[in-house]
Design a protein around this motif. Sequence first.
Motif, PDB file in Angstrom:
ATOM      1  N   ASP A 151       1.850   5.874   5.498  1.00  0.00           N
ATOM      2  CA  ASP A 151       0.812   4.987   4.690  1.00  0.00           C
ATOM      3  C   ASP A 151       1.180   3.411   5.335  1.00  0.00           C
ATOM      4  N   PRO A 152      -0.112   2.866   5.820  1.00  0.00           N
ATOM      5  CA  PRO A 152       0.302   1.781   6.502  1.00  0.00           C
ATOM      6  C   PRO A 152       0.910   0.479   5.861  1.00  0.00           C
ATOM      7  N   ARG A 153       0.327   0.514   4.382  1.00  0.00           N
ATOM      8  CA  ARG A 153       0.986  -0.692   3.694  1.00  0.00           C
ATOM      9  C   ARG A 153       2.379  -0.389   3.383  1.00  0.00           C
TER      10      ARG A 153
ATOM     11  N   ALA B  15      -6.507   1.110  -2.929  1.00  0.00           N
ATOM     12  CA  ALA B  15      -6.447   1.940  -1.816  1.00  0.00           C
ATOM     13  C   ALA B  15      -5.372   2.924  -1.645  1.00  0.00           C
ATOM     14  N   ARG B  16      -5.360   3.961  -1.086  1.00  0.00           N
ATOM     15  CA  ARG B  16      -4.415   4.954  -0.713  1.00  0.00           C
ATOM     16  C   ARG B  16      -4.727   4.994   0.820  1.00  0.00           C
ATOM     17  N   GLY B  17      -3.639   4.707   1.617  1.00  0.00           N
ATOM     18  CA  GLY B  17      -3.751   4.573   2.976  1.00  0.00           C
ATOM     19  C   GLY B  17      -4.943   3.777   3.245  1.00  0.00           C
ATOM     20  N   ASP B  18      -5.894   4.099   4.093  1.00  0.00           N
ATOM     21  CA  ASP B  18      -7.059   3.407   4.297  1.00  0.00           C
ATOM     22  C   ASP B  18      -8.220   3.923   3.503  1.00  0.00           C
ATOM     23  N   ARG B  50      -0.469   4.385 -12.364  1.00  0.00           N
ATOM     24  CA  ARG B  50       0.744   3.562 -11.803  1.00  0.00           C
ATOM     25  C   ARG B  50       0.214   2.087 -11.538  1.00  0.00           C
ATOM     26  N   THR B  53       1.428   0.620 -14.765  1.00  0.00           N
ATOM     27  CA  THR B  53       2.564   0.443 -15.135  1.00  0.00           C
ATOM     28  C   THR B  53       3.357  -0.817 -14.360  1.00  0.00           C
ATOM     29  N   LEU B  55       3.984  -0.150 -11.350  1.00  0.00           N
ATOM     30  CA  LEU B  55       4.891   0.278 -10.154  1.00  0.00           C
ATOM     31  C   LEU B  55       4.125   0.200  -8.954  1.00  0.00           C
ATOM     32  N   SER B  56       2.906   0.191  -8.688  1.00  0.00           N
ATOM     33  CA  SER B  56       2.448  -0.335  -7.521  1.00  0.00           C
ATOM     34  C   SER B  56       1.188  -1.334  -7.786  1.00  0.00           C
ATOM     35  N   SER B  57       0.773  -2.212  -6.776  1.00  0.00           N
ATOM     36  CA  SER B  57       0.279  -3.159  -7.034  1.00  0.00           C
ATOM     37  C   SER B  57      -1.399  -2.942  -6.627  1.00  0.00           C
ATOM     38  N   ALA B  59      -5.040  -3.278  -4.627  1.00  0.00           N
ATOM     39  CA  ALA B  59      -5.284  -3.939  -3.490  1.00  0.00           C
ATOM     40  C   ALA B  59      -6.359  -5.271  -3.807  1.00  0.00           C
ATOM     41  N   ALA B  60      -6.802  -5.366  -4.955  1.00  0.00           N
ATOM     42  CA  ALA B  60      -7.586  -6.626  -5.617  1.00  0.00           C
ATOM     43  C   ALA B  60      -7.594  -6.606  -7.061  1.00  0.00           C
ATOM     44  N   GLY B  85       5.383  10.240 -16.444  1.00  0.00           N
ATOM     45  CA  GLY B  85       4.386  10.574 -15.363  1.00  0.00           C
ATOM     46  C   GLY B  85       4.503  12.144 -15.120  1.00  0.00           C
TER      47      GLY B  85
ATOM     48  N   GLU C  82      11.617   6.231 -11.323  1.00  0.00           N
ATOM     49  CA  GLU C  82      10.455   5.482 -11.911  1.00  0.00           C
ATOM     50  C   GLU C  82      10.723   4.909 -13.146  1.00  0.00           C
ATOM     51  N   LEU C  86      10.958   0.795 -14.235  1.00  0.00           N
ATOM     52  CA  LEU C  86      10.150   0.362 -15.284  1.00  0.00           C
ATOM     53  C   LEU C  86      10.902  -0.155 -16.454  1.00  0.00           C
ATOM     54  N   GLU C 222       5.666   2.596  -4.250  1.00  0.00           N
ATOM     55  CA  GLU C 222       4.145   2.585  -4.356  1.00  0.00           C
ATOM     56  C   GLU C 222       3.416   3.577  -4.233  1.00  0.00           C
TER      57      GLU C 222
END
Lengths: 244, 214, 222
Positions: A151-153, B15-18, B50, B53, B55-57, B59-60, B85, C82, C86, C222
Amino acid sequence: MSINWYKYSAPATFYGLAGRLVPWFGGAAASLTVIGLYLSFFVAPTDFQQGEAYRVIFIHVPAAWMSMFIYLVMAAWAAVGLAFNTRLSFMMARALAPTGAMFTFVALWTGAFWGKPMWGAWWVWDARLTSELILLFLYVGIMALWAAIDDPRRGDKAGALLALIGAINVPIIYFSVKWWNTLHQGSSIKPSGTSMDEVMLAGMVVMAIAAWFYTIAVVFVRVRRIILERERHTEWVKHVLEGA
Amino acid sequence: MDSPPVLSAHDLACARGDRSLFVGMHFALAAGELLMVQGGNGQGKTSLLRLLTGLSSPAAGEVQWRGRAIGQTRETFHRDMAYLGHANGIKEDLTPVENLRFQAGLSGHAFDEPLAESTLRKLGLARCLDLPARVLSFGQRRRVALAGLLTAGALLWILDEPLTGLDVHGVALVESILRDHLNRGGLVVMTTHQALTLDGVAVRTLQVGRQEDA
Amino acid sequence: MLGFLLTVIRRDLLLAARRRGDWLTAQFFFVMVVSLFPLGIGPEPELLKRIAPGVVWVAATLASLLSLPRLFADDHRDGSLEQMLLSPEPAVLLALGKAVAHWLIYGIPLLIVAPVLGIQFALPAEAIGVLVLSLALGTPILSLLGAVGAALTLGLRGGGVLLTLLILPLYVPALIFGAGAVDAMLAGTGAEANLSLLGAFFVLSLIVAPWISAAALRVSME
């Protein structure tokens, strides 16, 4: 939408800019290398202690400078990327690493070539050579981490964090190795005399600037490739690829 | 429907990956409402949960809790939110009661042992209280995780396939738990592949993923 | 805040107590690696004394690397990582607590075994004292920096080997100052300088590493 545009256009703009700059930096690097090599091999006098063998320092010293400098620049781009979440900074960090590792390797290789006539051994545990070796390990670690993360990010940020903690550690490692070296009274590279010939210094500086321009040119080429790969789904990349 | 939204998403993109999973997602959820997230496999349901929650942010865009971005009010938000989860978050070497005790300690509230035990009993785990979770069946572990959800005392529940591994009684139990939680003014965002009977509660649905792909 | 930190540590200690097999493996690995050196080099006490500090220290770094890949991996697999991220409490405390627990579980036993290994290597008593002291200051560094590597390589294919590659270069100062302290003691120059440098490196790691581990955990989740 405006934020989106900004994000997507920044690498696109840079792609074009870098493309225009590459020939200039590449050309400058090539001509400076010619001048530098001429100074080093024909103008600079023969060293009265080390003979002709010392001339390898015109490659060794600039390479060693660049290897450390590039690591710091890479860590700085990584820090900028982490602080502002700018994708281009991460790409710059990624593009710098292979060149930094290459210069580290060159510094080690030429160091061995210099060591043989100097100390009669290909490798001595000299403080600077040992630091270079550990620096090479740091570069290898970062590139291995990037290679392992799909995953690039995640890869961008993980590599940046490692570069950062490595950069904090580099001065400590350098100091500890010097400390270790004095403790064990190992051999140490001493530049021949304090009064280094001005021509020698000039040769080294010219070679260092040439190496720097070369780095910029190569990194721009690499960044362009990374941009194309990352943005291959966007309109402008499709446009670029069809145009070419 | 007229009450102000507590949880809301604004122009969310993921987005996941690209690969872009979704863009421009909006929704608002008020107290006592359940949001059922729908979509096929790999369309980004779990990714959306996610994001919600924290846990991830995204893309916009942003997720807001009581009108503030969850990144800015992280501590309050995580105090008010409980997440279940795919993985249960249960340590196999600990008993159900110990699991709940550490869960309480880690989320920063006092552990109420009688409440934890009665909740586990209510969920049909009366005979498993002192056994390490490793010997429990998959469905029983899911029930321990549900007990953790109940004892957490959170306002917002984010549940990713909570019915996985549960038998018919388990499903009925979850239905009644959800109804109680919503009637008390709680909020739920969940995904499920199974049918749920939830009469008398406000259920909204949200389709994830680009329609043309579906 | 303190309560959260203590809960993280207590939880890991309890889990380690329930799985003593993993714990024993790491300790025996340490003893075995160190014991292999005399077999490979020969039993002359003078030679063994010379290499003892380096051998024990290198073995300690390897032993810590053996246990580090699982620092976050188990919690990642069953979903409890996780849940911990949290928590309303800051992730840096989680990272710090995990590193402290790792040191209590895997670091302290090394300190206890080290004197026995010192005797095997014919170290004089005061050098053994310095060896234990250097390990007491140095093994927390291994846990703190190792936690960064464990967080960065979480869930990756071949994460264990990769972790070694990332973290070993960062261990260099600890190795140099730690083994150097014992060397200096044996050479009769006194171990204070090395031990203070090791202490300074420990304080720096304590301040910096948990933040980077916490950031790395967030990135990896993530």
